[in-house]
Design an enzyme around this catalytic site. Structure first.
Site, short mmCIF file in Angstrom:
data_model
loop_
_atom_site.label_atom_id
_atom_site.label_comp_id
_atom_site.label_asym_id
_atom_site.label_seq_id
_atom_site.Cartn_x
_atom_site.Cartn_y
_atom_site.Cartn_z
N ASP A 165 61.05 53.41 32.43
CA ASP A 165 61.65 53.39 33.59
C ASP A 165 62.85 54.34 33.43
O ASP A 165 63.20 54.86 34.17
CB ASP A 165 62.12 52.21 34.07
CG ASP A 165 60.83 51.50 34.59
OD1 ASP A 165 59.70 52.18 34.44
OD2 ASP A 165 60.75 50.03 34.63
N GLU A 204 26.70 57.33 30.83
CA GLU A 204 27.94 57.04 30.93
C GLU A 204 28.08 55.91 32.14
O GLU A 204 27.37 55.56 32.68
CB GLU A 204 28.88 58.12 31.75
CG GLU A 204 28.44 58.98 32.62
CD GLU A 204 29.23 60.05 32.99
OE1 GLU A 204 29.58 60.22 34.20
OE2 GLU A 204 29.44 61.13 32.11
N LYS A 217 28.71 53.51 35.30
CA LYS A 217 28.76 53.87 36.68
C LYS A 217 29.71 53.14 37.24
O LYS A 217 29.82 51.64 37.26
CB LYS A 217 27.38 53.63 37.45
CG LYS A 217 27.49 53.91 39.04
CD LYS A 217 26.00 53.65 39.56
CE LYS A 217 25.82 54.48 40.79
NZ LYS A 217 26.89 53.69 41.86
N ASP A 272 32.26 51.29 39.61
CA ASP A 272 32.30 50.76 40.83
C ASP A 272 33.60 51.06 41.89
O ASP A 272 34.43 50.19 42.10
CB ASP A 272 31.88 49.45 40.92
CG ASP A 272 31.18 48.78 42.10
OD1 ASP A 272 30.72 49.60 43.13
OD2 ASP A 272 31.08 47.31 42.34
N TYR A 289 34.67 62.57 36.14
CA TYR A 289 33.32 62.86 35.55
C TYR A 289 32.61 64.18 35.78
O TYR A 289 31.51 64.36 35.38
CB TYR A 289 32.42 62.12 35.43
CG TYR A 289 32.27 61.38 37.26
CD1 TYR A 289 31.46 62.29 38.02
CD2 TYR A 289 32.71 59.93 37.30
CE1 TYR A 289 31.47 61.67 39.26
CE2 TYR A 289 32.27 59.62 38.63
CZ TYR A 289 31.87 60.60 39.56
OH TYR A 289 31.68 59.91 40.80
N LYS A 335 22.62 61.33 32.90
CA LYS A 335 22.75 62.72 33.18
C LYS A 335 22.33 63.93 32.15
O LYS A 335 22.53 63.55 31.06
CB LYS A 335 24.16 63.40 33.74
CG LYS A 335 24.85 62.46 34.45
CD LYS A 335 26.23 62.79 34.44
CE LYS A 335 27.09 62.14 35.66
NZ LYS A 335 28.51 62.10 35.80
N LYS A 373 20.55 50.86 37.64
CA LYS A 373 21.25 49.52 38.27
C LYS A 373 21.50 48.30 37.26
O LYS A 373 19.98 47.97 37.14
CB LYS A 373 20.92 49.43 39.57
CG LYS A 373 21.46 50.42 40.72
CD LYS A 373 22.91 50.37 40.77
CE LYS A 373 23.43 50.89 42.05
NZ LYS A 373 23.10 50.72 43.15
N CYS A 427 41.96 14.94 57.53
CA CYS A 427 42.55 15.87 56.55
C CYS A 427 42.41 15.32 55.20
O CYS A 427 42.85 14.05 55.28
CB CYS A 427 43.87 16.50 56.72
SG CYS A 427 44.76 17.34 55.47
N CYS A 477 46.45 14.64 54.06
CA CYS A 477 47.46 13.87 54.96
C CYS A 477 46.81 12.84 55.85
O CYS A 477 47.36 12.11 56.69
CB CYS A 477 48.61 14.82 55.53
SG CYS A 477 47.57 15.73 56.89
N CYS A 488 43.88 21.10 60.15
CA CYS A 488 44.56 19.96 60.07
C CYS A 488 45.90 20.54 60.93
O CYS A 488 46.49 21.35 60.60
CB CYS A 488 45.06 19.71 58.69
SG CYS A 488 46.42 18.58 58.53
N CYS A 545 52.01 18.29 56.62
CA CYS A 545 50.84 17.96 55.62
C CYS A 545 51.32 18.87 54.40
O CYS A 545 51.53 19.86 54.28
CB CYS A 545 49.60 18.63 56.07
SG CYS A 545 48.34 18.62 54.90
S1 IVH Z 1 27.92 61.64 38.94
C1 IVH Z 1 25.68 64.25 42.30
N1 IVH Z 1 29.14 59.74 37.62
O1 IVH Z 1 28.10 56.62 42.22
C2 IVH Z 1 26.52 63.07 42.14
N2 IVH Z 1 28.78 59.30 39.87
O2 IVH Z 1 25.80 56.54 43.79
C3 IVH Z 1 27.17 62.90 40.75
N3 IVH Z 1 29.62 57.15 40.30
O3 IVH Z 1 28.80 59.07 44.77
C4 IVH Z 1 27.75 61.66 40.66
N4 IVH Z 1 30.34 56.44 38.31
O4 IVH Z 1 30.63 57.97 43.57
C5 IVH Z 1 28.61 60.13 38.88
N5 IVH Z 1 29.84 58.05 35.99
C6 IVH Z 1 29.73 58.47 37.35
C7 IVH Z 1 29.69 57.75 38.38
C8 IVH Z 1 29.51 58.12 39.64
C9 IVH Z 1 30.45 56.17 39.80
C10 IVH Z 1 29.43 57.02 41.99
C11 IVH Z 1 29.80 58.41 42.45
C12 IVH Z 1 28.55 58.68 43.50
C13 IVH Z 1 27.63 57.22 43.41
C14 IVH Z 1 26.34 57.58 43.52
#
Ligand code: IVH
Length: 708
Positions: A38, A116, A118, A120, A227, A315, A339, A433, A436, A451, A456
């Site tokens: 900072d 890799e 995924k 969320d 990515y 990939k 998934k 409640c 109370c 309530c 309360c």
């Molecule tokens: S590659 C051509 N890598 O998942 C699409 N996507 O269900 C290339 N996502 O829209 C996406 N982690 O938002 C890729 N390691 C990862 C990811 C990832 C999350 C999401 C991404 C995509 C969605 C598809």
């Protein structure tokens, strides 16, 4: 450090700060304390304030732009942002590999993949120009997204400047997400405010990203992983026809940039080198067998990560091979998302109980026989409301299916009827409640039971937390734990009691503070910190009336309605004296809010409370600018502000103008209606003169916005 050369000194500070940001936000291995960090940032801010000409867009001080923006503009993705096909089982994963091998043709050996996490979150496209971040856009429908640059810049994991890396325009794609701890903190805060909870970090990240207030976004603690690198896109930068066709078929990735390498693994390594955040657990897998093993391993281990992941993205590693595989209209053929299965457990409902919130809202929840689900022991699940329980026909002593899927909050899927005890009866809302014992009531049109006893103790606890919260009276240090102690020790029975507390009374209380950056919570005596809390309480006396009205927790009166009431009626007395017609004559105040304010004013206990607050010295009036009778009188007018106004800050002036329907923009053009010039106006004044735009001094500006 070269103290005599400010430009060099500034550059050194920036370099150091970038380095420490990367250590902290990307590698999780800080080298210096938060305070030391900072201090560096503060030093840079001071220098930049002294030498404003040296401020650059990629300076670490420029992450938060300041005031809320009016809306997001649309961005076209020249290379569409595709989505991924899913695989739910090992067979489906192997089928993906079979399809890819078939498409490559006979004679090829096994295909190597990169697996890799995924993440969320929410996909994001980051544009870098000569290494400087120039734009961040959401995925939107894949073809068009929203320009969320101001919010993206607040995410500290996203470098504003790349280290080395490609020149020219490059787009980096990735995922913005909310770390588990930030998500939980945010939901705790929402619970305190009785706001609906976010079901999962993805919704929370998406909601945050679309917020129009970058300062709020900065506070939420978003992070990011990247990515993918996409080359040769651009506004008004038409790619060659062949290149464009290539890119489309690929769903991004047709060309590479120097240093990227010819594989995905090399790309991730290069991105990491450029200072981009890359999720570190990716693995290159020589065969689909290795991919399957990776998926199995992470279906278990995913809980050790500090972000939510709902699967593994698989990939093809070789970029040239990807190009040959191409894409369907929706998905690339070179990637798929495995998934993880939703996780379920069976357990028994011990009791169905109810929880009482600040407004008296009573929410049922199930106490469960503790059960291990997705790595955590679950002993409670919310049941939302009585109707939800009736619809699912969930009863006490039922054995139920509990599920944790993409949503972090476990939910009761259904009771297992074959295991239902024979003497089971449907659950009904208690008549009184649980805290109370006052009768519970429900308005005709509402699903929520309440309530209605304002004193309360359960309501008091929540109300005090709300009263002290940041957007209400902003009493720092008066959190959940201290409020709990104050009530149990009998020191506080209503808001007014807070203003009679002495530091010495607080010293011996034991509180369990939540650490902002970790989930460690250690009980300790408040000790001398009690003085800070009483100082904060004292300071809150001079808060504006708008804050006080919001803090009182009148039903349906949110921050905005509270400010409107304050601005129109000017004092607490006038608000409490206003009848429903007078209240409703104010624009933005509808019958529901008016009735709620009347109900509050008519309750003698509330009147007593307000007069006790007043005699404790709490401010009962407002300094907000007076409103006008015609709220939209400036609709369609565009304003630009320059220089310093003595009566209000720039944010306040903007807010006042926007309330009157005007638009406030950053630069003067022929479409500007007025330039408001305070003292020391900048070059905008010259520009306005050149273009013949009308200029208002502070007096004329105030006259305009306060016109009766
Ligand atoms: S590659 C051509 N890598 O998942 C699409 N996507 O269900 C290339 N996502 O829209 C996406 N982690 O938002 C890729 N390691 C990862 C990811 C990832 C999350 C999401 C991404 C995509 C969605 C598809």
């Amino acid at each position: 450090m070269p103290q005599d050369d400010p430009a060099a000194h500034i550059e050194e500070l920036r370099k150091a700060i970038r380095h420490h940001e990367e250590r902290y936000y990307i590698h999780n291995t800080p080298e210096i304390s938060d305070e030391a960090f900072d201090q560096l940032l503060h030093e840079l801010e001071q220098l930049e304030a002294e030498f404003p000409d040296l401020v650059t867009i990629d300076s670490p001080t420029q992450r938060v732009a300041g005031r809320p923006i009016a809306g997001f503009t649309t961005v076209e993705h020249v290379v569409p942002m595709l989505s991924l096909d899913n695989a739910y089982t090992e067979e489906e994963l192997r089928a993906f590999d079979d399809r890819a091998r078939k498409a490559v043709g006979p004679g090829g050996g096994p295909i190597a993949y990169v697996a890799e996490m995924k993440i969320d979150g929410l996909s994001i496209a980051l544009a870098y120009e000569d290494g400087t971040l120039v734009r961040g856009a959401t995925r939107g429908d894949g073809v068009r997204g929203e320009d969320v640059t101001v919010n993206v810049r607040t995410i500290r994991a996203i470098p504003l400047k790349l280290r080395g890396g490609p020149r020219g325009r490059v787009e980096v794609r990735g995922e913005v997400y909310l770390p588990r701890a930030s998500f939980e903190r945010m939901n705790r805060e929402r619970e305190d405010q009785e706001e609906p909870l976010f079901a999962n970090p993805r919704n929370a990240a998406a909601g945050t990203m679309r917020n129009l207030d970058p300062a709020l976004v900065a506070r939420r603690g978003l992070s990011a992983f990247t990515y993918q690198v996409v080359v040769g896109y651009g506004d008004g930068l038409p790619p060659s026809r062949e290149a464009s066709a290539d890119r489309r078929s690929l769903g991004g990735g047709g060309q590479t940039v120097p240093g990227q390498g010819d594989s995905h693994a090399a790309t991730l390594t290069a991105m990491h080198r450029w200072g981009l955040p890359v999720e570190p657990h990716w693995r290159r897998c020589d065969t689909i067998d290795a991919v399957v093993a990776f998926c199995q391993e992470w279906a278990e281990k995913r809980r050790t990560l500090d972000f939510e992941t709902d699967g593994v993205v698989v990939k093809v590693d070789d970029l040239a091979l990807r190009e040959r595989l191409g894409a369907t209209a929706k998905f690339p053929r070179w990637a798929t998302a495995f998934k993880f299965p939703a996780q379920q457990a069976h357990t028994k409902i011990v009791h169905i109980k109810v929880n009482v919130g600040r407004t008296g809202a009573v929410t049922p929840y199930a106490e469960l026989e503790p059960v291990l689900l997705a790595g955590s022991t679950i002993s409670m699940a919310t049941l939302h409301n009585a109707e939800d329980i009736a619809r699912k026909d969930v009863r006490e002593h039922d054995t139920i299916v509990l599920e944790k899927g993409g949503d972090v909050i476990p939910k009761i899927v259904a009771p297992i009827l074959s295991l239902r005890p024979s003497d089971s009866t449907p659950w009904t809302m208690p008549a009184t409640c649980p805290v109370c014992d006052s009768a519970l009531r429900r308005d005709e049109e509402e699903v929520v039971w309440r309530c209605e006893n304002p004193s309360c103790p359960a309501r008091l606890r929540r109300s005090l937390e709300h009263f002290a919260s940041r957007s209400a009276m902003n009493i720092e240090g008066l959190g959940e734990s201290l409020v709990d102690q104050l009530i149990t020790q009998g020191l506080v029975r209503d808001f007014a009691d807070l203003y009679h507390l002495e530091a010495s009374q607080l010293e011996h209380l034991v509180v369990t503070p939540r650490q902002p950056r970790s989930d460690r919570a250690v009980p300790r005596k408040l000790g001398k910190v009690g003085r800070n809390v009483t100082d904060q309480i004292e300071r809150s006396k001079s808060n504006d009336l708008a804050r006080l009205i919001y803090a009182l927790g009148i039903r349906h009166v949110g921050e905005k309605a509270a400010a409107t009431l304050a601005r129109y009626f000017r004092t607490m007395d006038r608000i409490l004296a206003a009848d429903a017609d007078a209240l409703q004559s104010v624009s933005d105040i509808g019958p529901v809010v008016a009735a709620a304010v009347r109900a509050f004013a008519e309750e003698p206990r509330n009147r007593t409370l307000v007069s006790r607050l007043a005699s404790a010295g709490v401010k009962m009036s407002t300094d907000l600018p007076k409103p006008t009778d015609q709220p939209d009188q400036l609709a369609g007018k565009a304003f630009v502000l320059t220089g310093t106004l003595s009566s209000m800050s720039r944010d306040e002036a903007t807010e006042a103008l926007e309330r009157l329907g005007a638009k406030v923009t950053g630069s003067v053009s022929k479409n500007t209606s007025y330039l408001v010039a305070g003292t020391d106006p900048g070059s905008k004044l010259d520009k306005a003169r050149q273009l013949g735009v009308e200029t208002l001094d502070e007096e004329a500006f105030l006259a305009l916005i306060m016109k009766p």
